[in-house]
Write an enzyme that holds these catalytic residues in place. Structure first.
Site, PDB file in Angstrom:
ATOM      1  CB  CYS A 424      61.822 -35.847 106.693  1.00  0.00           C
ATOM      2  SG  CYS A 424      63.026 -34.947 107.696  1.00  0.00           S
ATOM      3  CB  CYS A 610      57.204 -65.597 147.477  1.00  0.00           C
ATOM      4  SG  CYS A 610      56.078 -64.274 148.016  1.00  0.00           S
ATOM      5  CG  HIS A 689      66.161 -37.814 106.310  1.00  0.00           C
ATOM      6  ND1 HIS A 689      65.162 -37.043 105.764  1.00  0.00           N
ATOM      7  CD2 HIS A 689      65.967 -39.071 105.831  1.00  0.00           C
ATOM      8  CE1 HIS A 689      64.409 -37.787 104.974  1.00  0.00           C
ATOM      9  NE2 HIS A 689      64.873 -39.027 105.010  1.00  0.00           N
TER      10      HIS A 689
END
Length: 774
Positions: A424, A610, A689
């Site tokens: 996985c 600024c 997983h």
């Protein structure tokens, strides 16, 4: 003449046992300090009353503090150096109080075999180096252990013995670590193996070892077999009977077996030599392999015990001493074995401890789970010109999927990349990088030589192109890539064990395809560093309850004094979490756009007050949110002067920025360009997983979720079903106010959104403009 003593031989070291207030701060327990031996003797001797306090210097702060002697515990110099390698004072004090581990560390030496804790697992290792690897000029250099990981840990380290250009020892690539002593277990023997324990007594009375031939009675019939599992501590062994046609083992009590000795008239070892000289390609073995369609690296299943099946990969084929039948050395998916690839003291293959087993070849059958994944897939996956026996090899260049085409091709069951055998981490990483992005497409076509060229071809034609053209990659295509990576990396567990995604990405990009580094980081102290993934390191702050990725990245760059030397085409960022269990933040908000303008070295930047061209940067202002909520702060000359006229900022030290001459000549005070990257994927992990979220279009709700093992067909003989589903609900939470996300109960989040916000492991950003130059 007495040999002259080193300067620090005259120093005495202590560890602080309790908190000590020092002005407006506190010295925590576990801090280390020292004083000269001469000062100590003057303080404790003399005619005055015994001393109640000592003036000590704290090693890490450099401050001298008067401390009550009762909260100090003296240390030997080596003890102090070992403890100093543990950076957390609380953890340091805890290790000191255990004492047993510290005593073992003091005695440890090069050549010793140990166990080390790494990535929340224990691995066998070998000590190659004991000493300092940081600043050797320090008053007390901390002592670390340089170890080489072995067995299942091989290839899971960080170095080959060289750190920051200095070689401290030599070991296999990515198998070395430099660790403090609290990450090392120095005693190799378990408590039950101490002298006089039952296990030792049993071995003395009945010395039966793995691989020994034994005789035993079953139903009054004499049988013979081979010891596979040595369970003498429990009073029995597990034996493979000679007449068995399967790999089913028999549990035999120790008092019911007799070890057989070699009584042949041949010279000792002659039978062994005869068997071992047989080639794995001899006629009988070759016929059996052809009949069973098996070879080295074949996926197999074994009738392990009655009613239990074991699965693994053949790593070795041949004959073993004293055994007539052809044998297979199998690396198992789970810790059900009895060896790491050794048999009677000789190594035949390599695998993790308790992952290996030797069985008769005739007991091995092809893994039906893997066969099923090819035979039982829906007919809709058939592609013209590509049958299952040949695999889905699609040559050429296929562009990534976007918009409605991504939905049409990728959405549904049996879509994406099919998971198998702890894959996985690789499935999710490949889907994230290549399904809808071209950020790393240059890897697929850069010139490469054999065998790198074959790995590149497999990645391009059997994984990326099929994913983009038909929306599906079978598990056997990924397994082919894993086999190739295993051979190139010399890491035997690449086809069976779960790895970290960054380990896979570094291997394939750096070591195999030798791609240019994705990141060039400018460090204040070390110059330009090159890498492929960036790990966020920060100190947790109470005010950052639910941070976004932009905040975490700026915090990490500020904490580590880093700048980007150039705009990356692909920016892969690992979240501040450790392993699969601990994560620093319960939720992290994905930043859809990552602004790196202020993280760039020598890049024009805006004054935060600024908006004009900034010429100064102030690191000390980072946490000051009175002027601006953003972390990094830079000013024009006038605003810098005004901002630092405040009494709270008078001690700040702004540094001048280097402005490119080309910008000053072309634009001067014109609009400052912003450099931004867009998020294209997030890789997540939950309970070991990995899954993936991918942004497939420009619309806010264009999110899809991929899980390579979302479902399963059948039981042990079935196969995993990958799934790609749309998850537009993610956009709803991304648009929510921060206070709502802070109070949001993860369990109540709709769909799979909870996994994106709570389980993020790795964010992937891209600059399409910069990718044109790669």
């Amino acid at each position: 003449m007495e040999q002259e003593r080193d300067t620090d031989d005259f120093l005495m070291y202590f560890i602080l046992m309790e908190k000590v207030p020092v002005g407006n701060r506190t010295m925590e327990p576990g801090k280390l300090c020292y004083m000269s031996e001469e000062s100590y003797l003057q303080r404790v001797s003399g005619d005055h009353n015994p001393t109640q306090s000592l003036n000590v210097h704290f090693l890490e702060e450099g401050a001298m503090v008067e401390v009550d002697v009762n909260v100090l515990h003296p240390l030997m110099r080596r003890q102090a150096a070992l403890l100093l390698a543990i950076t957390n004072p609380t953890e340091r004090l805890s290790c000191f109080l255990e004492r047993g581990l510290l005593d073992q560390a003091v005695k440890a030496e090069v050549g010793q075999r140990v166990l080390v804790e790494h990535e929340h697992k224990l691995y066998p290792a070998f000590i190659h180096y004991v000493g300092n690897f940081l600043d050797s000029s320090a008053l007390l250099p901390p002592i670390y252990f340089g170890v080489e990981l072995e067995g299942e840990g091989e290839g899971r380290g960080k170095i080959d013995g060289t750190y920051r250009g200095v070689t401290f020892f030599k070991c296999k690539q990515n198998s070395g670590l430099l660790l403090p002593f609290n990450k090392v277990i120095f005693s190799g023997a378990a408590p039950s193996d101490s002298l006089g324990s039952p296990s030792v007594q049993t071995r003395a009375l009945n010395p039966v070892n793995q691989g020994d031939k034994v005789s035993f009675f079953v139903d009054d019939k004499l049988k013979r077999g081979l010891v596979i599992f040595n369970k003498m501590a429990d009073g029995y062994v597990e034996v493979l009977p000679e007449d068995s046609t399967s790999s089913t083992l028999m549990k035999i009590p120790l008092d019911s077996i007799v070890k057989e000795e070699i009584t042949s008239g041949r010279a000792p070892g002659a039978a062994s030599m005869f068997r071992e000289q047989k080639s794995p390609n001899d006629g009988k073995l070759k016929e059996e392999l052809l009949a069973r369609n098996l070879e080295v690296d074949s996926l197999v299943q074994i009738q392990y015990k009655e009613g239990e099946m074991a699965y693994g990969i053949i790593r070795w084929l041949g004959y073993l001493p004293q055994i007539e039948d052809a044998m297979a050395g199998v690396e198992l998916e789970e810790d059900k074995g009895c060896t790491d690839g050794c048999w009677q003291g000789r190594r035949y293959f390599c695998c993790g401890p308790k992952r290996g087993i030797f069985v008769k070849l005739k007991a091995c059958q092809p893994d039906t789970r893997f066969l099923a994944s090819k035979d039982c897939e829906p007919k809709s996956l058939e592609v013209e010109g590509h049958n299952r026996e040949e695999g889905y090899r699609i040559p050429g260049k296929v562009p990534p999927l976007t918009g409605s085409s991504a939905v049409d091709i990728l959405q549904g069951d049996m879509k994406g990349i099919q998971g198998h055998c702890n894959s996985c981490y690789m499935d999710a990483a490949l889907f994230s990088l290549f399904s809808c992005s071209s950020a790393l497409d240059s890897l697929l076509f850069k010139p490469a030589s054999h065998p790198d060229k074959e790995i590149q071809r497999t990645l391009r034609e059997e994984i990326v192109n099929p994913l983009r053209k038909i929306g599906y990659v079978s598990a056997d295509s990924v397994m082919m890539l894993r086999h190739q990576l295993m051979q190139e990396s010399q890491c035997p567990s690449f086809t069976t064990s779960e790895k970290d995604p960054e380990e896979f990405l570094n291997l394939i990009t750096q070591r195999i395809l030798r791609a240019d580094p994705l990141l060039k980081l400018q460090s204040r102290d070390q110059g330009v560093q090159e890498c492929y993934c960036y790990q966020i390191f920060i100190e947790k702050q109470q005010e950052m309850t639910v941070p976004n990725v932009q905040q975490l990245l700026e915090q990490s760059f500020h904490h580590s004094h880093l700048k980007l030397a150039e705009v990356p085409s692909c920016f892969i960022i690992q979240m501040p979490r450790f392993g699969k269990d601990y994560k620093m933040f319960s939720k992290i908000v994905p930043s859809l756009e990552l602004d790196v303008t202020d993280l760039l070295l020598d890049n024009p930047r805006e004054c935060i007050v600024c908006g004009q061209l900034a010429v100064y940067e102030c690191s000390d202002c980072f946490k000051d949110d009175l002027l601006s909520q953003q972390g990094l702060k830079q000013y024009c000359a006038l605003c810098c002067q005004q901002a630092h006229s405040h009494r709270k900022r008078k001690h700040h030290m702004p540094l001048p920025l280097r402005i490119p001459d080309s910008f000053l000549q072309s634009q001067g005070t014109g609009k400052i360009p912003r450099e931004t990257l867009e998020l294209f994927a997030v890789l997540c992990i939950e309970t070991s997983h990995y899954v993936s979220f991918v942004k497939y279009g420009v619309e806010k709700g264009s999110w899809m979720f991929f899980d390579s093992m979302a479902d399963r067909y059948g039981s042990e003989n079935g196969y995993n079903i990958p799934r790609v589903s749309l998850c537009p609900e993610v956009a709803t939470y991304l648009a929510s106010p921060l206070k709502d996300l802070v109070n949001q109960n993860p369990r109540e989040m709709k769909g799979v959104a909870k996994r994106l916000f709570c389980d993020a492991y790795m964010y992937m950003y891209q600059s399409k403009r910069m990718a044109l130059y790669k």
